[in-house]
Write a protein that holds these residues in place. Sequence first.
Motif, short mmCIF file in Angstrom:
data_model
loop_
_atom_site.label_atom_id
_atom_site.label_comp_id
_atom_site.label_asym_id
_atom_site.label_seq_id
_atom_site.Cartn_x
_atom_site.Cartn_y
_atom_site.Cartn_z
N SER A 161 0.83 -1.20 0.00
CA SER A 161 0.00 0.00 0.00
C SER A 161 0.87 1.26 0.00
O SER A 161 0.44 2.32 -0.46
N GLY A 162 2.09 1.14 0.51
CA GLY A 162 3.00 2.29 0.51
C GLY A 162 4.13 2.14 -0.48
O GLY A 162 5.25 2.61 -0.25
N ILE A 163 3.85 1.48 -1.61
CA ILE A 163 4.91 1.17 -2.58
C ILE A 163 5.56 2.42 -3.14
O ILE A 163 6.76 2.43 -3.46
N ARG A 164 4.83 3.53 -3.26
CA ARG A 164 5.41 4.77 -3.78
C ARG A 164 6.52 5.27 -2.85
O ARG A 164 7.58 5.72 -3.29
N ILE A 165 6.25 5.22 -1.54
CA ILE A 165 7.24 5.67 -0.56
C ILE A 165 8.45 4.74 -0.57
O ILE A 165 9.60 5.18 -0.52
N VAL A 166 8.19 3.42 -0.65
CA VAL A 166 9.29 2.45 -0.68
C VAL A 166 10.22 2.75 -1.85
O VAL A 166 11.45 2.79 -1.69
N LYS A 167 9.65 2.97 -3.02
CA LYS A 167 10.47 3.22 -4.20
C LYS A 167 11.11 4.60 -4.16
O LYS A 167 12.26 4.77 -4.56
N ALA A 168 10.36 5.59 -3.67
CA ALA A 168 10.89 6.96 -3.63
C ALA A 168 12.12 7.04 -2.73
O ALA A 168 13.05 7.81 -3.01
N PHE A 169 12.14 6.26 -1.65
CA PHE A 169 13.26 6.28 -0.72
C PHE A 169 14.24 5.13 -0.97
O PHE A 169 15.07 4.83 -0.12
N THR A 170 14.10 4.47 -2.15
CA THR A 170 14.97 3.36 -2.55
C THR A 170 15.15 2.35 -1.42
O THR A 170 16.26 1.94 -1.09
N MET A 171 14.03 1.93 -0.85
CA MET A 171 14.06 0.99 0.27
C MET A 171 13.68 -0.43 -0.15
O MET A 171 13.38 -1.27 0.69
N GLU A 172 13.70 -0.69 -1.47
CA GLU A 172 13.30 -2.01 -1.94
C GLU A 172 14.13 -3.12 -1.29
O GLU A 172 13.59 -4.13 -0.83
N ARG A 173 15.45 -2.97 -1.27
CA ARG A 173 16.30 -4.02 -0.73
C ARG A 173 16.04 -4.25 0.76
O ARG A 173 15.97 -5.40 1.22
N GLN A 174 15.88 -3.16 1.49
CA GLN A 174 15.63 -3.30 2.93
C GLN A 174 14.29 -3.98 3.19
O GLN A 174 14.17 -4.82 4.09
N GLU A 175 13.27 -3.63 2.38
CA GLU A 175 11.95 -4.25 2.57
C GLU A 175 11.97 -5.71 2.15
O GLU A 175 11.31 -6.55 2.77
N ILE A 176 12.76 -6.03 1.11
CA ILE A 176 12.91 -7.43 0.71
C ILE A 176 13.57 -8.22 1.82
O ILE A 176 13.17 -9.35 2.14
N LYS A 177 14.58 -7.62 2.45
CA LYS A 177 15.25 -8.29 3.57
C LYS A 177 14.29 -8.46 4.75
O LYS A 177 14.29 -9.51 5.41
N ARG A 178 13.48 -7.43 5.02
CA ARG A 178 12.53 -7.53 6.13
C ARG A 178 11.50 -8.63 5.88
O ARG A 178 11.20 -9.42 6.77
N PHE A 179 11.01 -8.67 4.64
CA PHE A 179 10.04 -9.72 4.30
C PHE A 179 10.69 -11.11 4.40
O PHE A 179 10.08 -12.05 4.93
N ALA A 180 11.92 -11.23 3.89
CA ALA A 180 12.62 -12.51 3.95
C ALA A 180 12.84 -12.95 5.39
O ALA A 180 12.73 -14.14 5.73
N ARG A 181 13.15 -11.97 6.27
CA ARG A 181 13.37 -12.28 7.68
C ARG A 181 12.10 -12.82 8.32
O ARG A 181 12.11 -13.82 9.04
N GLU A 182 10.96 -12.14 8.05
CA GLU A 182 9.68 -12.62 8.59
C GLU A 182 9.32 -13.98 8.00
O GLU A 182 8.78 -14.85 8.69
N ASN A 183 9.63 -14.15 6.72
CA ASN A 183 9.33 -15.41 6.05
C ASN A 183 10.13 -16.56 6.66
O ASN A 183 9.62 -17.66 6.87
N GLU A 184 11.42 -16.30 6.94
CA GLU A 184 12.26 -17.32 7.56
C GLU A 184 11.80 -17.66 8.98
O GLU A 184 11.83 -18.82 9.39
N ASP A 185 11.38 -16.63 9.71
CA ASP A 185 10.85 -16.89 11.07
C ASP A 185 9.61 -17.77 11.00
O ASP A 185 9.43 -18.68 11.81
N SER A 186 8.75 -17.49 10.01
CA SER A 186 7.55 -18.32 9.83
C SER A 186 7.94 -19.75 9.47
O SER A 186 7.35 -20.71 9.98
N PHE A 187 8.95 -19.90 8.61
CA PHE A 187 9.43 -21.23 8.23
C PHE A 187 9.93 -22.00 9.45
O PHE A 187 9.61 -23.18 9.62
N ALA A 188 10.71 -21.32 10.29
CA ALA A 188 11.28 -22.00 11.46
C ALA A 188 10.18 -22.50 12.40
O ALA A 188 10.24 -23.64 12.89
N VAL A 189 9.18 -21.66 12.64
CA VAL A 189 8.09 -22.08 13.53
C VAL A 189 7.27 -23.20 12.89
O VAL A 189 6.87 -24.16 13.55
#
Length: 581
Positions: free
Chosen positions: A201-229
Amino acid sequence: MLNLIRPYLHYLGAGIVCTIFVGLANLAVYWIIKDVIDQVLTRTDSAGVSHQLNLIILGILVLFSLKGLFYYGQVYLMAFVGQRAVVDLRNKLYTHLQRLSISFHEARRTGDMISRITNDVATIQTSLSTGIADLLLQVVTLAGIVGFMFYLDWKLSLVTIITIPAVAAVVSRAGHRLRTITALIQGKIADITSVLEETLSGIRIVKAFTMERQEIKRFARENEDSFAVTMRGAKVNAIIAPLVELLAVLGTAAVLWYGGHQVIRGSLTLGEFMAFLGCVGSAPTPMGRLSATYASFQQALGAADRVFALLDVKIDVVDDPNAVPLPPIKGHVEFKNVSFAYGDGELALDGINLSARPGEVIAFVGPSGAGKTTLVNLLLRFYDPLSGSVEIDGYDLRNVQVESLRRQIGLVPQDVVLFGVTVRENIAYGKDDATLDEIIQAAKMANAHDFIMKLPAGYETRLGERGVSLSGGQRQRIAIARAILRNPRILILDEATSSLDAESEALIQEALARLVKDRTTFIIAHRLSTVRNADKIVVLDRGKIVEVGTHLELLAKGGLYSRLSLMQFSQGGPAVREEAI
């Protein structure tokens, strides 16, 4: 969860009857094995044997034809009960979310709420749709197997069931463990859903602040935590079946040893022993299915804990039992010694006394956090004051029905919300019976008609999610048209022109001048130019009213309003404006 299926008990009862027949049909196989061996294979009179065999074969065909019909009834009826119960639960949950107060929604993550109504309910759905039928079938099958075994030889049966307490202990312990893990899994899924909702929903802000890599890492981190549980749950599931099977095999070995000696001594016929072995060999299947179903129910209970915890949340703002519908209002609004705080924090409003006569235009001005939006939130009864009262035409808002109040108030919020439906439906939101002519007239008054007609399908153009296909100014004007269409006696303009360019704002101000005639209007604006013509300007600071007057009167006083005005018009930058007003 039993309350969910209570309205469908007659369907459930019919499904249980079908399930019992299917289970008994499965058990009949063991009786047939006994008769084939004892009355056919071990007899010497060929004529009698042939006739007996024909009857057995005919009986098998009839039995399993009936079993197929009852199996259809079992699957359909149990699925109907489970699916209807889940549909009711989802509707109940969404209805409750709609009725919960603004304070609840502001304190919760949207992604978590979405996860509970989708992922958690889906987990419950799986259990109710297939789990109930499977549970009943396996219980009937296992009970029938045990009963038939005792009928054949009770001593041999006692030898067989010595492993049952151990199986029950394993399944029970694993089930409790799974329930705990499932709650963690659903929580992690909610975290993933929240990240998705926020970043997409905030994709414009993500791209405007070039935060794609950080958000990908955040998503991957949550995804890995879900995998572990999730893998913790998989380990428990993986352990249950082999343990149950091993214990069952130990029981089978004991049967072979003891039963073999019984046949040798002549205490048991070969047919009885083979039927008994068939029962023993089949028993691990319903036992294993029962353990898996039990684990599934524990997972469903873990999800249900989260769902019902949400349903148990109390609604803060509710109609008093003696509340009356608010009659058509004139628009006389009074705040009488009103104080309010968000949660246990500091007072957002402190001793507010304010009166607005019908048709008056009241502007709220003040620094950020002064209490401007809080005042209109109380007027809409999104919250109730801690002390004092808010009244319209002499009616205390706590003594009238909320819906009858809000239907007579029009709102243009700071953050415009448009839905993924047509332009016409967006403007008519809150007034379903509006005609197309009324919608067009409202759009013209809001200076929106011209740009709407340039859209591919005009008023029938479907907007993207949250109206992203429109500019900020266009979205704002559709929101204004929505408020105009309701023809409210009280109008709230919260930053209503903040997204418009100078030309559009001038046209909107002209339209609003016509609109506010004979309506009580409350305006909150960053730009003081939008409130100059207000009948009364109320200046707030730290939750208190510090000045009241017209634009010229307040400038002459040389107080806070005068200082804010000087900051804005002498320096004029957007940063100053946002900080100041």
